[in-house]
Design a protein around this motif. Structure first.
Motif, mmCIF file in Angstrom:
data_model
loop_
_atom_site.group_PDB
_atom_site.id
_atom_site.type_symbol
_atom_site.label_atom_id
_atom_site.label_comp_id
_atom_site.label_asym_id
_atom_site.label_seq_id
_atom_site.Cartn_x
_atom_site.Cartn_y
_atom_site.Cartn_z
ATOM 1 N N LEU A 392 0.549 -1.360 -0.061
ATOM 2 C CA LEU A 392 0.107 0.164 0.012
ATOM 3 C C LEU A 392 0.840 1.308 -0.169
ATOM 4 N N LYS A 393 1.792 1.263 0.544
ATOM 5 C CA LYS A 393 2.808 2.519 0.612
ATOM 6 C C LYS A 393 3.443 2.823 -0.700
ATOM 7 N N PHE A 394 3.366 1.940 -1.614
ATOM 8 C CA PHE A 394 3.716 2.509 -2.884
ATOM 9 C C PHE A 394 2.562 2.892 -3.933
ATOM 10 N N LEU A 395 1.446 2.782 -3.545
ATOM 11 C CA LEU A 395 0.209 2.860 -4.262
ATOM 12 C C LEU A 395 -0.526 4.421 -3.793
ATOM 13 N N PRO A 396 -1.030 4.710 -4.886
ATOM 14 C CA PRO A 396 -2.116 6.019 -4.672
ATOM 15 C C PRO A 396 -3.155 5.548 -3.860
ATOM 16 N N PRO A 397 -4.092 6.365 -3.559
ATOM 17 C CA PRO A 397 -5.350 6.122 -2.907
ATOM 18 C C PRO A 397 -6.274 5.289 -4.016
ATOM 19 N N LYS A 398 -6.195 5.576 -5.093
ATOM 20 C CA LYS A 398 -7.097 5.106 -6.144
ATOM 21 C C LYS A 398 -6.170 4.844 -7.490
ATOM 22 N N THR A 399 -6.370 3.473 -7.801
ATOM 23 C CA THR A 399 -5.651 3.198 -9.142
ATOM 24 C C THR A 399 -6.497 2.786 -10.131
ATOM 25 N N TYR A 400 -6.470 3.548 -11.277
ATOM 26 C CA TYR A 400 -7.273 3.454 -12.539
ATOM 27 C C TYR A 400 -6.793 2.424 -13.555
ATOM 28 N N THR A 401 -7.857 1.763 -13.978
ATOM 29 C CA THR A 401 -7.424 0.691 -15.098
ATOM 30 C C THR A 401 -8.567 0.833 -16.296
ATOM 31 N N THR A 402 -8.016 1.138 -17.375
ATOM 32 C CA THR A 402 -8.978 1.191 -18.507
ATOM 33 C C THR A 402 -8.806 -0.095 -19.343
ATOM 34 N N ILE A 403 -9.683 -0.912 -19.551
ATOM 35 C CA ILE A 403 -9.463 -2.253 -20.301
ATOM 36 C C ILE A 403 -10.246 -2.158 -21.645
ATOM 37 N N PRO A 404 -9.512 -1.958 -22.709
ATOM 38 C CA PRO A 404 -10.178 -1.843 -24.043
ATOM 39 C C PRO A 404 -10.896 -3.050 -24.441
ATOM 40 N N ILE A 405 -11.936 -3.285 -24.919
ATOM 41 C CA ILE A 405 -12.666 -4.586 -25.398
ATOM 42 C C ILE A 405 -12.497 -4.393 -26.790
ATOM 43 N N GLU A 406 -12.262 -5.336 -27.301
ATOM 44 C CA GLU A 406 -12.528 -5.647 -28.859
ATOM 45 C C GLU A 406 -13.698 -6.134 -29.287
ATOM 46 N N ILE A 407 -14.378 -5.527 -30.071
ATOM 47 C CA ILE A 407 -15.640 -6.242 -30.311
ATOM 48 C C ILE A 407 -15.556 -7.088 -31.701
ATOM 49 N N LYS A 408 -16.252 -8.156 -31.587
ATOM 50 C CA LYS A 408 -16.109 -9.299 -32.428
ATOM 51 C C LYS A 408 -16.743 -8.599 -33.970
ATOM 52 N N SER A 409 -16.392 -9.275 -35.046
ATOM 53 C CA SER A 409 -16.801 -8.754 -36.183
ATOM 54 C C SER A 409 -18.262 -8.602 -36.413
ATOM 55 N N ASP A 410 -18.965 -9.884 -35.968
ATOM 56 C CA ASP A 410 -20.169 -9.792 -36.223
ATOM 57 C C ASP A 410 -21.187 -8.940 -35.275
ATOM 58 N N SER A 411 -20.680 -8.573 -33.850
ATOM 59 C CA SER A 411 -21.329 -7.771 -32.999
ATOM 60 C C SER A 411 -21.015 -6.570 -33.450
ATOM 61 N N LEU A 412 -19.945 -6.179 -34.166
ATOM 62 C CA LEU A 412 -19.396 -4.857 -34.607
ATOM 63 C C LEU A 412 -20.444 -4.550 -35.687
ATOM 64 N N LYS A 413 -20.644 -5.249 -36.458
ATOM 65 C CA LYS A 413 -21.659 -5.034 -37.611
ATOM 66 C C LYS A 413 -23.224 -4.785 -37.178
ATOM 67 N N GLU A 414 -23.582 -5.504 -36.166
ATOM 68 C CA GLU A 414 -24.761 -5.139 -35.661
ATOM 69 C C GLU A 414 -24.685 -3.732 -34.708
ATOM 70 N N TYR A 415 -23.705 -3.474 -34.364
ATOM 71 C CA TYR A 415 -23.308 -2.232 -33.547
ATOM 72 C C TYR A 415 -23.607 -1.132 -34.513
ATOM 73 N N LYS A 416 -22.791 -1.258 -35.671
ATOM 74 C CA LYS A 416 -22.726 -0.276 -36.674
ATOM 75 C C LYS A 416 -24.096 0.077 -37.210
ATOM 76 N N LYS A 417 -24.765 -0.870 -37.365
ATOM 77 C CA LYS A 417 -26.278 -0.863 -37.933
ATOM 78 C C LYS A 417 -27.067 -0.144 -37.076
ATOM 79 N N ILE A 418 -27.058 -0.282 -35.754
ATOM 80 C CA ILE A 418 -28.011 0.641 -34.628
ATOM 81 C C ILE A 418 -27.366 2.019 -34.913
#
Length: 622
Positions: A392-418
């Motif tokens: 804990l002594k090394f860490l800030p009170p809050k650690t932020y992590t952004t996880i990018p999610i890659e959408i599979k092609s069929d779901s991405l097509k569905e999203y793009k249609k919407i």
């Protein structure tokens, strides 16, 4: 004198009774040293009993090291002096390496004065300590730090510090996260197998040759490896044998009898994917397995591939936050991959460390645990685990992590249609509620997609013996998460009454077996105390930064000076998620500079909704 005879793969060890050595041999694991008896008929018809120990290389290294330390002489009866010296040096070096690793951990790992200028951003001290530990183990180690501690950077730093061509094997959902970490913290390039971003995404890709790091997900290994299988018919009148790519024969192809063919894995076959790409394990100096518990099932195809493909790799770093005590048996495949000589027999491991027993049908059950202190001692030379409270002594009170999610092609097509429908329908003159209803369609689509992708992340957190809060704006997404974890979860939304809500909070705060709090931001994002959690995950983000900050503070209080919490946000690439994240981040920076921590009276003043609407109208006009 101890006489040692080398066999094809093991060793026979004989000695006249020595109380010191005899008692030491009892401490060596059974699969490494077994007592054997030969009965020899002499010329005068007397029977001579020949007692000896049968050991593998791991057992022999312990015996030789003990003999050296205690002045007991030993001799190899069927090796030349140079062969004996070479073998002894090899075994003693392995033993010394183990001792050095244990001493390093016991004395505290001093990393002061070590130059990390090769990194864009310098790692924390505890991450440097992990690098020092990897170097002591010659790159053969299991890093078992609690989830959220930051294991990724330790492996990256070790690889760059030693200029090692590295293959990183990860769950599919973490491929882009590893890429982002590499680009953020280092000057190195990385190549991702089966990663084909669209031209308009403006994502720079690198070739295999120019990249120090190659990244592949577990599932994709099947595109580059397969097995041949050897088969043998047990029918005495047939005895057919063959090697084919067929995994199993229900019927013998020669005699036609059913269920008489025994099959086993023969050898690994390298192959190319449909784009002509290949993966050669010999091209890598370091193999990193992230979330290494993915190979916990030794019969799974990917586990078999990894064991065969990387068994001979000289350096392997396995990373998992799952606590050993939960299911020690699932830890065996990892130990076997790191040191197959020390950990060679799964059943013996189960007997010793998993309280293995047979049920009434004769089936073995390995789900328990036993002799854990002994297990921890044995794995100590190549296992390093730190809990959050330790660093804990090394860490800030809050650690932020952004996880990018890659959408599979069929779901991405569905999203793009919407998305195309939303863009076409949107008129600047429409009222705000109409705009909101349309944009929410896009947010709800990505939220549900991320809910399904988040299951493994949440499992990793709770298997690391921590609690997590999961927030979404949508009841449907929060309900999906709750249904996956309802045995260890509570659910808090606007449709629950006051009594149900309070019961959910009380259970989460006071019941150690309740690991997951699932709630909607509108209902649970303010006013609640959920500080028994150390991690919060946003499936989707609210419109105002203030609402996000208030939601974060459900698990964090200003008075918690000694605690660290992790805030995770999942962002679907090539979707409205990216725009929302960028806008929220920009607004947060403005708030931080202007208000300097003061309470925001009118949170709508900093809403990103109007900015998001402008982006959609720009797409329409273009």
């Amino acid at each position: 004198m101890v006489e040692i005879k080398k066999l094809r793969s093991n060793f026979e060890v004989r000695f006249k009774y020595n109380d010191l050595l005899f008692n030491f041999l009892k401490t060596i694991p059974k699969e490494q040293c077994q007592t054997k008896l030969n009965s020899i008929l002499l010329s005068d018809n007397r029977i001579k009993e020949d007692w000896y120990r049968l050991t593998n290389e791991a057992g022999l290294s312990k015996i030789i090291s003990f003999c050296r330390d205690n002045g007991i002489k030993f001799n190899f009866e069927n090796l030349t002096p140079s062969e004996s010296a070479e073998l002894v040096d090899k075994l003693l070096e392995h033993n010394q390496q183990s001792k050095d690793a244990i001493e390093l951990k016991a004395s505290g790992i001093d990393v002061s004065g070590i130059d990390y200028s090769f990194m864009k951003i310098e790692p924390y001290e505890y991450q440097k300590q992990a690098v020092a530990f990897f170097e002591t183990t010659n790159g053969n180690a299991i890093l078992g730090d609690q989830p959220g501690v930051g294991k990724t950077l330790s492996a990256i730093s070790y690889a760059i510090k030693n200029n090692l061509k590295t293959l990183v094997v990860v769950p599919a959902s973490l491929k882009l996260n590893w890429r982002n970490e590499l680009l953020k913290f280092t000057n190195e390039k990385c190549f991702i197998f089966k990663f084909k971003p669209r031209k308009k995404d403006n994502i720079i890709t690198y070739t295999k040759d120019e990249s120090l790091f190659h990244i592949i997900n577990y599932e994709s290994l099947e595109s580059y490896f397969d097995f041949n299988y050897s088969h043998k018919c047990t029918n005495y009148n047939c005895k057919w044998e063959g090697v084919t790519e067929v995994k199993k024969y229900d019927k013998c192809p020669n005699c036609g009898r059913m269920k008489v063919v025994k099959s086993r894995t023969y050898h690994l076959i390298n192959k190319e994917d449909k784009d002509g790409e290949s993966l050669n394990p010999n091209n890598y100096e370091l193999i990193v397995l992230d979330e290494a518990h993915y190979i916990k099932n030794p019969t799974a195809f990917r586990s078999q591939i990894i064991k065969k493909a990387f068994k001979e790799s000289s350096k392997k770093i396995l990373m998992t936050g799952t606590a050993i005590k939960n299911r020690p048996y699932e830890f065996f495949p990892l130990l076997n991959l790191i040191d197959s000589k020390e950990w060679s027999n799964a059943h013996n491991f189960g007997i010793r460390y998993c309280n293995a027993h047979q049920d009434k049908f004769g089936h073995w059950n390995y789900d328990g645990y036993s002799n854990l202190e002994e297990l921890y001692r044995r794995i100590s030379p190549y296992f390093l685990r730190r809990l959050k409270k330790d660093i804990l002594k090394f860490l800030p009170p809050k650690t932020y992590t952004t996880i990018p999610i890659e959408i599979k092609s069929d779901s991405l097509k569905e999203y793009k249609k919407i998305e195309d429908g939303v863009v076409d329908e949107t008129q600047e003159s429409d009222d705000k509620m109409t705009h909101l209803a349309r944009i929410q369609k896009l947010k709800q689509f990505t939220s549900m997609y991320k809910a399904k992708q988040s299951i493994e992340f949440i499992k990793n957190i709770i298997e690391g013996d921590e609690k997590i809060v999961v927030f979404s704006q949508f009841i449907s997404a929060s309900e999906y998460i709750y249904e996956q974890f309802k045995d260890v979860a509570v659910w808090f939304t606007g449709k629950h009454n006051m009594i149900e809500k309070q019961q959910s909070v009380d259970k989460f705060m006071n019941d150690d077996s309740c690991k997951v709090f699932v709630g909607t931001i509108g209902a649970a994002g303010v006013g609640l105390t959920l500080t028994s959690a150390s991690c919060l995950m946003f499936l989707d983000l609210p419109w105002e930064p203030a609402s996000k900050i208030q939601a974060e503070d459900r698990i964090h209080r200003a008075s918690q000076k000694s605690d660290n919490i992790q805030i995770i946000k999942l962002i679907c690439q090539n979707t409205i998620d990216v725009d929302i994240d960028n806008l929220i981040t920009a607004k947060e920076q403005i708030i931080s500079k202007v208000l300097d921590g003061e309470i925001i009276e009118n949170k709508n003043e900093f809403s990103i909704f109007d900015d998001l609407l402008k982006i959609i109208l720009e797409k329409k006009n273009n």
